[in-house]
Write a protein that holds these residues in place. Structure first.
Motif, PDB file in Angstrom:
ATOM      1  N   ASN A   1       0.851  -1.184   0.000  1.00 54.28           N
ATOM      2  CA  ASN A   1       0.000   0.000   0.000  1.00 54.28           C
ATOM      3  C   ASN A   1       0.891   1.240   0.000  1.00 54.28           C
ATOM      4  O   ASN A   1       2.109   1.149   0.103  1.00 54.28           O
TER       5      ASN A   1
ATOM      6  N   SER B   1       3.522   1.613   2.945  1.00 55.71           N
ATOM      7  CA  SER B   1       4.539   0.589   3.238  1.00 55.71           C
ATOM      8  C   SER B   1       5.898   1.225   3.503  1.00 55.71           C
ATOM      9  O   SER B   1       6.354   2.075   2.754  1.00 55.71           O
TER      10      SER B   1
ATOM     11  N   ARG C   1      10.636 -14.520   7.810  1.00 53.88           N
ATOM     12  CA  ARG C   1      10.103 -13.825   8.976  1.00 53.88           C
ATOM     13  C   ARG C   1      11.007 -14.017  10.188  1.00 53.88           C
ATOM     14  O   ARG C   1      11.176 -13.101  10.993  1.00 53.88           O
TER      15      ARG C   1
ATOM     16  N   ASP D   1       3.895 -12.845  12.007  1.00 50.95           N
ATOM     17  CA  ASP D   1       3.067 -12.905  10.796  1.00 50.95           C
ATOM     18  C   ASP D   1       2.235 -11.622  10.671  1.00 50.95           C
ATOM     19  O   ASP D   1       2.095 -11.080   9.580  1.00 50.95           O
ATOM     20  N   GLU D   2       1.699 -11.162  11.806  1.00 49.89           N
ATOM     21  CA  GLU D   2       0.862  -9.958  11.789  1.00 49.89           C
ATOM     22  C   GLU D   2       1.667  -8.744  11.320  1.00 49.89           C
ATOM     23  O   GLU D   2       1.177  -7.943  10.525  1.00 49.89           O
ATOM     24  N   GLN D   3       2.890  -8.595  11.816  1.00 51.13           N
ATOM     25  CA  GLN D   3       3.745  -7.478  11.380  1.00 51.13           C
ATOM     26  C   GLN D   3       4.088  -7.611   9.900  1.00 51.13           C
ATOM     27  O   GLN D   3       4.059  -6.631   9.156  1.00 51.13           O
TER      28      GLN D   3
ATOM     29  N   TYR E   1       2.543  -9.205   7.400  1.00 56.84           N
ATOM     30  CA  TYR E   1       1.438  -9.041   6.454  1.00 56.84           C
ATOM     31  C   TYR E   1       0.683  -7.715   6.622  1.00 56.84           C
ATOM     32  O   TYR E   1      -0.315  -7.486   5.943  1.00 56.84           O
ATOM     33  N   ASN E   2       1.157  -6.852   7.507  1.00 55.63           N
ATOM     34  CA  ASN E   2       0.597  -5.510   7.657  1.00 55.63           C
ATOM     35  C   ASN E   2       1.242  -4.641   6.578  1.00 55.63           C
ATOM     36  O   ASN E   2       2.427  -4.340   6.631  1.00 55.63           O
ATOM     37  N   THR E   3       0.465  -4.226   5.593  1.00 58.88           N
ATOM     38  CA  THR E   3       1.027  -3.483   4.458  1.00 58.88           C
ATOM     39  C   THR E   3       1.511  -2.085   4.830  1.00 58.88           C
ATOM     40  O   THR E   3       2.209  -1.459   4.035  1.00 58.88           O
ATOM     41  N   ASN E   4       1.186  -1.602   6.012  1.00 62.19           N
ATOM     42  CA  ASN E   4       1.806  -0.360   6.475  1.00 62.19           C
ATOM     43  C   ASN E   4       3.274  -0.602   6.821  1.00 62.19           C
ATOM     44  O   ASN E   4       4.078   0.325   6.792  1.00 62.19           O
ATOM     45  N   ASN E   5       3.606  -1.839   7.154  1.00 60.83           N
ATOM     46  CA  ASN E   5       4.992  -2.219   7.457  1.00 60.83           C
ATOM     47  C   ASN E   5       5.728  -2.655   6.191  1.00 60.83           C
ATOM     48  O   ASN E   5       6.770  -2.109   5.858  1.00 60.83           O
TER      49      ASN E   5
ATOM     50  N   LEU F   1      10.179  -0.190  11.942  1.00 59.33           N
ATOM     51  CA  LEU F   1       8.794  -0.515  12.299  1.00 59.33           C
ATOM     52  C   LEU F   1       8.369   0.221  13.552  1.00 59.33           C
ATOM     53  O   LEU F   1       7.227   0.449  13.824  1.00 59.33           O
TER      54      LEU F   1
END
Length: 187
Positions: free
Chosen positions: A27, A30, A59, A66-68, A70-74, A187
């Protein structure tokens, strides 16, 4: 950005060669871009980038959940080839050459928040580093500091790379701690 991502997911530029199923996750916000090779068979089926043993290892290397991941802000996940390229004699074929020249620049132009691009494997490193890439992947990764702060270069985290990791123990000892620290700061 949403329009561009939709166009990529609908792309059929290589359909005469392979079965298109573009895999991308990104996004506008990112912070870190991961440029890998191309999806494997499992990822081709699931449509989830790095949803395989290589992704699990990546990872771990990044020291993220996984949450970090697959977070497209990251993380933005942009492969050199967006679709599974097919099977070769000894593993998967190289990424299709049509994808990166068509889609990477428009994507990066939309992503103004990027602080780091992680280049995984020789295809990504040669494409982005051009003549600054060393003769071999090992040399490029061993000289990772030359590419910072813009790029971080890595070998592919595939289980097939166990031999390379065993032969180049300096990678886990010297490079991975710097990678983890760099990612944590961003991050």
């Amino acid at each position: 950005m949403e329009n561009l991502l939709r166009k990529i997911k609908e792309c059929k530029i290589c359909e005469e060669h392979i079965e298109p199923n573009p895999v991308i996750l990104a996004n506008r916000k990112s912070k870190i871009i991961i440029v890998g090779q191309a999806p494997g068979t499992k990822v081709h089926k699931s449509g989830i980038p790095w949803d395989d043993a290589s992704g699990k290892q990546l990872r771990k290397w990044l020291d993220v959940t996984d949450e970090q991941f697959y977070n497209t802000n990251n993380f933005g996940i942009i492969p050199m080839g967006f679709c599974y390229p097919g099977k070769g004699k000894s593993g998967d074929l190289p990424p299709r050459k049509e994808c990166a020249p068509k889609w990477h620049q428009p994507l990066l132009e939309e992503m103004s928040n990027v602080k780091l691009v992680i280049l995984i494997g020789m295809y990504a490193q040669n494409y982005y580093l051009k003549e600054q890439a060393k003769r071999t992947l090992t040399e490029t990764v061993n000289n990772y500091e030359e590419y910072l702060p813009s790029y971080f270069v890595l070998p592919h985290p595939s289980p097939r790379n166990r031999f390379w990791l065993t032969k180049n123990q300096w990678f886990e000892k010297d490079v991975l701690p710097i990678l983890k620290t760099t990612v944590k700061k961003l991050l």
